[in-house]
Design an enzyme around this catalytic site. Structure first.
Site, mmCIF file in Angstrom:
data_model
loop_
_atom_site.group_PDB
_atom_site.id
_atom_site.type_symbol
_atom_site.label_atom_id
_atom_site.label_comp_id
_atom_site.label_asym_id
_atom_site.label_seq_id
_atom_site.Cartn_x
_atom_site.Cartn_y
_atom_site.Cartn_z
ATOM 1 N N CYS A 28 0.761 -1.330 0.110
ATOM 2 C CA CYS A 28 0.172 -0.009 0.091
ATOM 3 C C CYS A 28 0.845 1.268 -0.141
ATOM 4 C CB CYS A 28 -0.932 -0.095 1.239
ATOM 5 S SG CYS A 28 -1.494 1.449 1.620
ATOM 6 N N CYS A 31 0.044 3.873 2.717
ATOM 7 C CA CYS A 31 0.672 3.297 4.247
ATOM 8 C C CYS A 31 1.939 3.681 4.486
ATOM 9 C CB CYS A 31 0.494 1.626 3.998
ATOM 10 S SG CYS A 31 -1.115 1.319 3.884
#
Length: 105
Positions: A28, A31
């Site tokens: 991600c 993230c």
């Protein structure tokens, strides 16, 4: 962001101290923006909060239990209850103002 080895996730979120859990994944992109934000938050708030990083791919049962649909998802727990949750990258000052509501006086 040390994850305590001895205590289970459910033990950690049972306390009266607020616990911010960052549900994330290696793949991600957004993230990857959270660790410096969480470090800044920890520097500002110290021991009044616990901050955990939870990889949804390594902990699918926990991710499923809290219906994590997108990452990053941030959840604040206190006394085992979900107090607040939000998906997406969130600034340290926003997180601090959320967490301050749940710190026992």
């Amino acid at each position: 962001m040390a994850t305590p080895e001895k205590r289970s996730f459910s033990d950690i979120i049972q306390g009266s101290k607020p616990v911010l859990v960052d549900f994330s994944a290696e793949w991600c992109g957004p993230c990857k923006m959270m660790p410096p934000i969480l470090k800044e938050l920890k520097d500002k708030m110290g021991e009044s909060v616990t901050i955990l990083k939870m990889d949804i791919d390594r902990n699918p049962a926990v991710a499923s239990a809290y219906q994590i649909q997108s990452v990053p998802t941030l959840i604040v727990f206190r006394d085992g209850q979900v107090m607040w949750r939000q998906s997406g990258v969130t600034r340290a000052d926003q997180l601090k103002s959320v967490l301050e509501k749940y710190i026992p006086s």
